[in-house]
Design a protein around this motif. Structure first.
Motif, PDB file in Angstrom:
ATOM      1  N   UNK A  37       0.773  -1.235   0.000  1.00  0.00           N
ATOM      2  CA  UNK A  37       0.000   0.000   0.000  1.00  0.00           C
ATOM      3  C   UNK A  37       0.805   1.287   0.000  1.00  0.00           C
ATOM      4  N   UNK A  38       2.109   1.203  -0.113  1.00  0.00           N
ATOM      5  CA  UNK A  38       2.923   2.421  -0.089  1.00  0.00           C
ATOM      6  C   UNK A  38       2.784   3.225  -1.374  1.00  0.00           C
ATOM      7  N   UNK A  59       0.894  -1.839   4.824  1.00  0.00           N
ATOM      8  CA  UNK A  59       2.065  -2.668   5.030  1.00  0.00           C
ATOM      9  C   UNK A  59       2.824  -2.743   3.705  1.00  0.00           C
ATOM     10  N   UNK A  60       4.117  -2.435   3.718  1.00  0.00           N
ATOM     11  CA  UNK A  60       4.905  -2.454   2.484  1.00  0.00           C
ATOM     12  C   UNK A  60       6.376  -2.639   2.830  1.00  0.00           C
ATOM     13  N   UNK A  82       3.357   0.593   8.082  1.00  0.00           N
ATOM     14  CA  UNK A  82       4.240  -0.399   8.684  1.00  0.00           C
ATOM     15  C   UNK A  82       5.186  -0.922   7.615  1.00  0.00           C
ATOM     16  N   UNK A  83       6.475  -0.732   7.824  1.00  0.00           N
ATOM     17  CA  UNK A  83       7.430  -1.305   6.882  1.00  0.00           C
ATOM     18  C   UNK A  83       7.652  -2.756   7.291  1.00  0.00           C
ATOM     19  N   UNK A  95       4.362  -7.733  12.751  1.00  0.00           N
ATOM     20  CA  UNK A  95       3.667  -6.583  12.177  1.00  0.00           C
ATOM     21  C   UNK A  95       2.162  -6.682  12.422  1.00  0.00           C
ATOM     22  N   UNK A  96       1.599  -7.863  12.245  1.00  0.00           N
ATOM     23  CA  UNK A  96       0.160  -8.032  12.485  1.00  0.00           C
ATOM     24  C   UNK A  96      -0.182  -7.835  13.956  1.00  0.00           C
TER      25      UNK A  96
END
Length: 187
Positions: A37-38, A59-60, A82-83, A95-96
């Motif tokens: 999504x970046x 997240x990307x 979130x990278x 991340x999740x």
């Protein structure tokens, strides 16, 4: 009513009589994770989720977002970047967990992370093919699994946390009148 793998779904054929079409498509206050999504399609989908009233966790693997991310922040009630890497399961798992900590839950997932190497079939390097499958296929699999786990456990965990807090409060409040309160948590 349909039962699938222990999950019972309530289905009706007349929901259109009780809802307007905008409510049926609304994502108001829903938390949607978007991989990739970046920028590109993923970022465009983030704008669509925001327009439908949703909150977005992007997240990307990219270290930075596209300049249009600032516009998304203006249009979305809550958005966070979130990278992470969809091919690194352990990192992705963390991340999740972070997303659930920040947003409280996950309601939906869009897996837009993907690559499309522009190489002729006969000239394609096996490492390139492997990378494509890792990102496009395994990345989608990992994210779907992790998002689903969070969808099933976040309510359970938060409800059990509330029971623990209630037990502590009742123990403190009822101790002066000689009532003992215990809370036993499995695991």
């Amino acid at each position: 009513m349909t039962a699938t793998a222990g999950i019972t779904l309530q289905r009706t054929t007349d929901s259109f009589l009780h809802n307007n079409v905008f409510d049926l498509f609304s994502l108001k206050d829903r938390v949607v994770v978007i991989t990739g999504g970046a920028r590109g399609i993923g970022l465009a989908l983030a704008f669509a989720v925001a327009e439908a009233g949703g909150q977005v966790a992007i997240l990307d693997a990219a270290p930075d977002t596209h300049e249009h991310y600032k516009l998304l922040q203006e249009r979305c009630s809550k958005v966070k970047y979130y990278q992470s890497d969809v091919t690194d399961y352990d990192r992705l798992k963390g991340t999740f967990v972070d997303i659930v900590e920040d947003f409280g839950r996950i309601d939906g997932l869009i897996t837009a992370a993907g690559i499309c190497p522009d190489q002729p079939f006969l000239e394609r390097d096996p490492k390139s093919v492997e990378r494509c499958f890792k990102i496009n296929t395994l990345g989608t699999y990992y994210c779907a699994q992790l998002a689903t786990k969070q969808m099933f456990t976040s309510d359970y965990c938060s409800s059990k946390g509330a029971v623990l807090a209630l037990g502590q409060q009742l123990g403190a409040e009822l101790a002066p009148v000689n009532v003992r309160v215990n809370c036993i948590s499995p695991g």
